[in-house]
Enzyme design. Structure first.
Site, PDB file in Angstrom:
ATOM      1  N   ASN A   9       1.087  -1.057  -0.465  1.00  0.00           N
ATOM      2  CA  ASN A   9      -0.094  -0.162   0.038  1.00  0.00           C
ATOM      3  C   ASN A   9       0.654   1.486   0.028  1.00  0.00           C
ATOM      4  OD1 ASN A   9      -1.737   1.862   0.333  1.00  0.00           O
ATOM      5  ND2 ASN A   9      -2.142   1.363   2.676  1.00  0.00           N
ATOM      6  N   TRP A  10       0.750   1.889  -0.942  1.00  0.00           N
ATOM      7  CA  TRP A  10       1.518   3.019  -1.247  1.00  0.00           C
ATOM      8  C   TRP A  10       1.515   3.764  -0.723  1.00  0.00           C
ATOM      9  CZ3 TRP A  10       4.057   3.324  -7.038  1.00  0.00           C
ATOM     10  CH2 TRP A  10       4.883   1.887  -7.670  1.00  0.00           C
ATOM     11  N   LYS A  11      -0.072   4.097  -0.590  1.00  0.00           N
ATOM     12  CA  LYS A  11      -0.688   5.060   0.039  1.00  0.00           C
ATOM     13  C   LYS A  11      -0.144   6.856  -0.459  1.00  0.00           C
ATOM     14  CE  LYS A  11      -0.095   3.004   5.042  1.00  0.00           C
ATOM     15  NZ  LYS A  11      -0.263   3.361   6.629  1.00  0.00           N
ATOM     16  N   HIS A  95      -9.486   0.626   4.936  1.00  0.00           N
ATOM     17  CA  HIS A  95      -8.237   0.632   5.432  1.00  0.00           C
ATOM     18  C   HIS A  95      -9.080   2.439   6.420  1.00  0.00           C
ATOM     19  CE1 HIS A  95      -4.342   1.769   5.960  1.00  0.00           C
ATOM     20  NE2 HIS A  95      -4.023   1.419   5.675  1.00  0.00           N
ATOM     21  N   GLU A  97      -7.317   4.189   7.457  1.00  0.00           N
ATOM     22  CA  GLU A  97      -6.519   6.087   7.806  1.00  0.00           C
ATOM     23  C   GLU A  97      -8.366   6.543   6.729  1.00  0.00           C
ATOM     24  OE1 GLU A  97      -3.523   5.974   5.603  1.00  0.00           O
ATOM     25  OE2 GLU A  97      -2.041   4.695   7.250  1.00  0.00           O
ATOM     26  N   SER A 212       3.168  -2.164  10.645  1.00  0.00           N
ATOM     27  CA  SER A 212       4.946  -2.351  10.789  1.00  0.00           C
ATOM     28  C   SER A 212       5.261  -3.672  10.578  1.00  0.00           C
ATOM     29  CB  SER A 212       5.131  -1.688  11.917  1.00  0.00           C
ATOM     30  OG  SER A 212       4.977  -0.562  12.730  1.00  0.00           O
ATOM     31  N   GLY A 233       2.916  -1.361   4.142  1.00  0.00           N
ATOM     32  CA  GLY A 233       2.721   0.728   4.120  1.00  0.00           C
ATOM     33  C   GLY A 233       4.004   0.969   3.974  1.00  0.00           C
ATOM     34  N   GLY A 234       5.125   1.509   4.787  1.00  0.00           N
ATOM     35  CA  GLY A 234       6.545   2.115   4.650  1.00  0.00           C
ATOM     36  C   GLY A 234       7.559   1.212   3.952  1.00  0.00           C
TER      37      GLY A 234
HETATM   38  P1  13P Z   1       2.975   0.198   7.631  1.00  0.00           P
HETATM   39  O1  13P Z   1       3.383  -0.843   6.846  1.00  0.00           O
HETATM   40  O2  13P Z   1       4.007   1.997   7.058  1.00  0.00           O
HETATM   41  O3  13P Z   1       2.717   0.503   9.404  1.00  0.00           O
HETATM   42  O4  13P Z   1       1.692   0.512   6.888  1.00  0.00           O
HETATM   43  C1  13P Z   1       0.513  -0.317   7.166  1.00  0.00           C
HETATM   44  C2  13P Z   1      -0.528  -0.231   6.595  1.00  0.00           C
HETATM   45  O5  13P Z   1      -1.305   0.683   6.646  1.00  0.00           O
HETATM   46  C3  13P Z   1      -0.439  -0.747   4.748  1.00  0.00           C
HETATM   47  O6  13P Z   1      -2.152  -0.559   4.830  1.00  0.00           O
END
Ligand code: 13P
Length: 252
Positions: A9-11, A95, A97, A212, A233-234
């Site tokens: 998930n590149w956000k 999600h 967020e 994470s 994510g990251g």
């Molecule tokens: P992180 O891996 O950066 O904690 O993010 C998780 C996430 O929200 C994936 O959708």
């Protein structure tokens, strides 16, 4: 045997140049495998770039959100059919967020899930509790409610063409990963809820863990019996990290 999936998930990260480096790196680092599937959920403007870079590779692509509506006067929204036009296979739905920052309700998430499937996309339904909810002991109530909204509106059979991602909000972007045992407990709970309606379907349902996940902790998470991959994510923005997490999913 359940299929394993690692989804990035590149956000709201990336640029044409940075994406190109990342996608090229993933293309050379990730080989087709029976052991796991890979997908990257990119910002809308880069869907075309993902499509042209990833077509014909073992890496699928998708989006991070969609409208619950098929078309119409919904300024700024993007429909499932539009995502299919760009070859998307997956789309994130609900999600945390989106739920926390944009006020998406369980009902709206359920409608988006339905819209995704209606357009031929595989929804990755995200569920998870906040820190306060965990500390108040209501994790199962919250996750059960999020799940029930979709089960009630789409029916359990819809989960055949869907993936669930358990993402405890307190573990997202915080570096504070759920322990494999904490994650396993919620994954088993989710499988149990679905299993009470359809045991066979529940046994084949892919449930990803997100929050994470890093190269260093992926293996022990993916070794748990009910964890079938990750939503990243990251670490999905760094070629070596995402490739290492995919390797861990394949060998788990
Ligand atoms: P992180 O891996 O950066 O904690 O993010 C998780 C996430 O929200 C994936 O959708």
């Amino acid at each position: 045997m359940r299929s394993r999936l690692v989804a990035g998930n590149w956000k709201m990260h990336g640029s044409l140049a940075a994406n190109q480096r990342l996608l090229d790196g993933l293309k050379s680092g990730l080989k087709a495998s029976d052991g796991a599937q890979y997908t990257v959920c990119v910002p809308y403007p880069y869907l075309s770039q993902a499509q042209s870079c990833l077509s014909g590779t073992p890496i699928a692509w998708g989006a991070q959100n969609l409208s619950e509506h098929a078309q119409g006067a919904f300024t700024g929204e993007v429909s499932g059919a539009m995502l299919r036009d760009f070859g998307c296979r997956h789309v994130l739905v609900g999600h945390s967020e989106r739920r926390a920052l944009y006020g998406e309700t369980d009902k709206q998430v359920a409608a988006k899930f339905q819209a995704a499937q209606g357009a031929g996309l595989i929804p990755i339904l995200c569920v998870g509790e906040s820190l306060q909810e965990r500390e108040s002991g209501v994790t199962e109530i919250v996750v059960g409610r999020q799940l029930a909204a979709v089960l009630d509106s789409s029916g359990v059979g819809a989960l055949v063409n869907a993936v669930i991602a358990y993402e405890p909000v307190w573990a997202i972007g915080t570096g504070r990963t759920a322990t494999p045992q904490q994650a396993q407990a919620v994954h088993a709970f989710i499988r149990g809820v679905v299993g009470r309606q359809d045991a066979k379907l529940a046994a084949g349902l892919s449930i990803l863990y997100g929050g994470s996940v890093k190269a260093g902790n992926a293996k022990e998470l993916f070794a748990m019996p009910d964890i079938d991959g990750g939503l990243i994510g990251g670490a999905a923005l760094v070629v070596e990290d995402f490739v290492a997490i995919c390797d861990a999913a394949r060998s788990a």
